[in-house]
Design a protein around this motif. Structure first.
Motif, PDB file in Angstrom:
ATOM      1  N   ALA A 123     -77.779   2.398  28.653  1.00  0.00           N
ATOM      2  CA  ALA A 123     -79.089   2.457  27.995  1.00  0.00           C
ATOM      3  C   ALA A 123     -79.863   1.167  28.138  1.00  0.00           C
ATOM      4  N   ARG A 124     -79.159   0.047  28.299  1.00  0.00           N
ATOM      5  CA  ARG A 124     -79.822  -1.254  28.398  1.00  0.00           C
ATOM      6  C   ARG A 124     -79.395  -1.947  29.675  1.00  0.00           C
ATOM      7  N   PRO A 125     -80.019  -1.617  30.777  1.00  0.00           N
ATOM      8  CA  PRO A 125     -79.657  -2.288  32.024  1.00  0.00           C
ATOM      9  C   PRO A 125     -79.961  -3.771  31.941  1.00  0.00           C
ATOM     10  N   SER A 126     -79.254  -4.547  32.741  1.00  0.00           N
ATOM     11  CA  SER A 126     -79.452  -5.993  32.726  1.00  0.00           C
ATOM     12  C   SER A 126     -80.832  -6.344  33.251  1.00  0.00           C
ATOM     13  N   SER A 127     -81.266  -7.574  32.979  1.00  0.00           N
ATOM     14  CA  SER A 127     -82.593  -8.024  33.380  1.00  0.00           C
ATOM     15  C   SER A 127     -82.761  -7.976  34.889  1.00  0.00           C
ATOM     16  N   ALA A 128     -81.656  -8.003  35.626  1.00  0.00           N
ATOM     17  CA  ALA A 128     -81.729  -7.936  37.080  1.00  0.00           C
ATOM     18  C   ALA A 128     -82.287  -6.596  37.535  1.00  0.00           C
ATOM     19  N   HIS A 129     -82.257  -5.602  36.648  1.00  0.00           N
ATOM     20  CA  HIS A 129     -82.739  -4.278  37.003  1.00  0.00           C
ATOM     21  C   HIS A 129     -84.035  -3.941  36.273  1.00  0.00           C
ATOM     22  N   GLU A 130     -84.790  -4.966  35.860  1.00  0.00           N
ATOM     23  CA  GLU A 130     -86.062  -4.724  35.196  1.00  0.00           C
ATOM     24  C   GLU A 130     -87.111  -4.229  36.177  1.00  0.00           C
ATOM     25  N   THR A 131     -86.876  -4.421  37.486  1.00  0.00           N
ATOM     26  CA  THR A 131     -87.808  -3.974  38.512  1.00  0.00           C
ATOM     27  C   THR A 131     -87.118  -2.976  39.426  1.00  0.00           C
ATOM     28  N   LEU A 132     -87.802  -1.870  39.697  1.00  0.00           N
ATOM     29  CA  LEU A 132     -87.298  -0.866  40.630  1.00  0.00           C
ATOM     30  C   LEU A 132     -88.168  -0.887  41.883  1.00  0.00           C
ATOM     31  N   ASN A 133     -87.533  -0.816  43.055  1.00  0.00           N
ATOM     32  CA  ASN A 133     -88.265  -0.872  44.315  1.00  0.00           C
ATOM     33  C   ASN A 133     -87.825   0.260  45.236  1.00  0.00           C
ATOM     34  N   CYS A 134     -88.774   0.758  46.003  1.00  0.00           N
ATOM     35  CA  CYS A 134     -88.465   1.680  47.092  1.00  0.00           C
ATOM     36  C   CYS A 134     -89.629   1.618  48.076  1.00  0.00           C
ATOM     37  N   ASP A 136     -92.757   0.470  49.711  1.00  0.00           N
ATOM     38  CA  ASP A 136     -93.833  -0.388  49.205  1.00  0.00           C
ATOM     39  C   ASP A 136     -94.154  -0.104  47.737  1.00  0.00           C
ATOM     40  N   LEU A 137     -93.276   0.661  47.071  1.00  0.00           N
ATOM     41  CA  LEU A 137     -93.443   0.945  45.649  1.00  0.00           C
ATOM     42  C   LEU A 137     -92.658  -0.054  44.809  1.00  0.00           C
ATOM     43  N   VAL A 138     -93.295  -0.587  43.772  1.00  0.00           N
ATOM     44  CA  VAL A 138     -92.634  -1.513  42.846  1.00  0.00           C
ATOM     45  C   VAL A 138     -92.966  -1.077  41.428  1.00  0.00           C
ATOM     46  N   MET A 139     -91.922  -0.925  40.604  1.00  0.00           N
ATOM     47  CA  MET A 139     -92.119  -0.582  39.195  1.00  0.00           C
ATOM     48  C   MET A 139     -91.531  -1.676  38.319  1.00  0.00           C
ATOM     49  N   ASP A 140     -92.363  -2.239  37.447  1.00  0.00           N
ATOM     50  CA  ASP A 140     -91.918  -3.240  36.476  1.00  0.00           C
ATOM     51  C   ASP A 140     -91.672  -2.516  35.158  1.00  0.00           C
ATOM     52  N   LEU A 141     -90.383  -2.368  34.797  1.00  0.00           N
ATOM     53  CA  LEU A 141     -90.040  -1.598  33.604  1.00  0.00           C
ATOM     54  C   LEU A 141     -90.479  -2.298  32.327  1.00  0.00           C
ATOM     55  N   ALA A 142     -90.377  -3.629  32.305  1.00  0.00           N
ATOM     56  CA  ALA A 142     -90.745  -4.369  31.097  1.00  0.00           C
ATOM     57  C   ALA A 142     -92.246  -4.303  30.844  1.00  0.00           C
ATOM     58  N   ALA A 143     -93.030  -4.471  31.906  1.00  0.00           N
ATOM     59  CA  ALA A 143     -94.489  -4.459  31.767  1.00  0.00           C
ATOM     60  C   ALA A 143     -95.076  -3.056  31.827  1.00  0.00           C
ATOM     61  N   HIS A 144     -94.241  -2.075  32.214  1.00  0.00           N
ATOM     62  CA  HIS A 144     -94.681  -0.680  32.327  1.00  0.00           C
ATOM     63  C   HIS A 144     -95.824  -0.559  33.332  1.00  0.00           C
ATOM     64  N   LYS A 145     -95.642  -1.200  34.498  1.00  0.00           N
ATOM     65  CA  LYS A 145     -96.665  -1.171  35.544  1.00  0.00           C
ATOM     66  C   LYS A 145     -96.050  -0.771  36.879  1.00  0.00           C
ATOM     67  N   GLU A 168     -84.931   5.614  40.569  1.00  0.00           N
ATOM     68  CA  GLU A 168     -83.519   5.398  40.230  1.00  0.00           C
ATOM     69  C   GLU A 168     -82.588   6.289  41.056  1.00  0.00           C
ATOM     70  N   HIS A 169     -83.155   7.340  41.654  1.00  0.00           N
ATOM     71  CA  HIS A 169     -82.345   8.281  42.441  1.00  0.00           C
ATOM     72  C   HIS A 169     -82.987   8.529  43.803  1.00  0.00           C
ATOM     73  N   ALA A 170     -83.510   7.455  44.392  1.00  0.00           N
ATOM     74  CA  ALA A 170     -84.216   7.571  45.670  1.00  0.00           C
ATOM     75  C   ALA A 170     -83.305   8.198  46.731  1.00  0.00           C
ATOM     76  N   GLY A 171     -83.887   9.117  47.506  1.00  0.00           N
ATOM     77  CA  GLY A 171     -83.139   9.760  48.576  1.00  0.00           C
ATOM     78  C   GLY A 171     -82.380  10.997  48.158  1.00  0.00           C
ATOM     79  N   ARG A 172     -82.212  11.217  46.847  1.00  0.00           N
ATOM     80  CA  ARG A 172     -81.503  12.399  46.363  1.00  0.00           C
ATOM     81  C   ARG A 172     -82.480  13.545  46.144  1.00  0.00           C
ATOM     82  N   VAL A 173     -82.057  14.749  46.475  1.00  0.00           N
ATOM     83  CA  VAL A 173     -82.868  15.930  46.190  1.00  0.00           C
ATOM     84  C   VAL A 173     -82.630  16.333  44.737  1.00  0.00           C
ATOM     85  N   LEU A 174     -83.708  16.383  43.960  1.00  0.00           N
ATOM     86  CA  LEU A 174     -83.622  16.664  42.531  1.00  0.00           C
ATOM     87  C   LEU A 174     -84.298  17.999  42.245  1.00  0.00           C
ATOM     88  N   SER A 175     -83.556  18.919  41.661  1.00  0.00           N
ATOM     89  CA  SER A 175     -84.115  20.232  41.352  1.00  0.00           C
ATOM     90  C   SER A 175     -85.104  20.127  40.194  1.00  0.00           C
TER      91      SER A 175
END
Length: 230
Positions: A123-134, A136-145, A168-175
């Motif tokens: 539920a509380r990922p470490s600060s190293a995972h505050e940003t998600l990338n794939c 040219d997409l970048v998501m800042d979880l803390a800033a919600h941007k 968080e599940h890049a490349g996976r087919v999600l129904s």
């Protein structure tokens, strides 16, 4: 930061045992002796995790869990259901209601503590995972941007949650059913076509300058986020 755990349980001896073991692990502990009091405490200040008895006075643990999952402010709070009901059908019902884990009484305190630690880590990922990338997409979880190729994107709350799950599940087919459970919640009754509507909105926000569409529609299966890195 110390995690706060709410115990919603009407057996004083069990509450005392749980409090002792939780405080020994360094957690802050709150208590509620019935379902209504438990809901009030959750609404006042959402805890980091809830230990929830199935059989409670005034309001059952199942109903408490349902209501917690319906509120946007508390839908992501981890819930461990504590119960003497050990039948498989009961376990399934508890999990389907939205509980993250299910522990049958009597249980080992050390095993319960291990399950709590595992849920809190998720539920509380470490600060190293505050940003998600794939790509040219970048998501800042803390800033919600969110940015694409350095351009800030405007996303609604549901589109933001959808994109986060895709990242968080890049490349996976999600129904569609999987996305409904993950983004809307197991106990929220919406049609599968709702996913398609929000996918269209997300695509419109992502592809505003004519960039390649990163969301692939997989016929009869669902959707997948697929982008070249860089």
């Amino acid at each position: 930061m110390t995690s706060q755990i709410l115990i919603v349980e009407d057996e004083p001896a069990l509450v005392a045992m749980l409090r002792y073991n939780l405080e020994k692990e360094g957690y802050q502990v709150e208590e509620a002796a019935d379902g209504e009091e438990g809901l009030l405490k959750v609404e006042e200040a959402a805890p980091d995790l809830i230990l929830l008895d199935w059989m409670l006075p005034r309001l059952s643990g199942i109903e408490v869990c349902r209501r917690i999952r319906r509120r946007p402010e508390t839908r992501d709070v981890p819930v461990i259901m504590l119960t003497a009901r050990g039948e498989e059908a009961d376990r399934v019902r508890g999990l389907d209601t939205g509980a993250d884990d299910y522990v049958t009484k009597p249980f080992s305190p050390s095993e319960l503590m291990a399950r709590i630690r595992a849920l809190l880590r998720r539920a509380r990922p470490s600060s190293a995972h505050e940003t998600l990338n794939c790509g040219d997409l970048v998501m800042d979880l803390a800033a919600h941007k969110v940015w694409r190729s350095g351009r800030s994107l405007k996303l609604g709350p549901t589109e933001f949650r959808l994109l986060r799950y895709f990242l968080e599940h890049a490349g996976r087919v999600l129904s569609r059913e999987h996305l409904l459970d993950a983004v809307w919640g197991r106990d929220i009754y919406v049609e599968e076509r709702t996913v398609d509507v929000h996918i269209r909105r997300l695509r419109k926000a992502l592809n505003i300058d004519g960039e390649p569409d990163p969301i692939r529609t997989v016929r009869s299966a669902g959707y997948s986020l697929e982008m070249a890195d860089g």
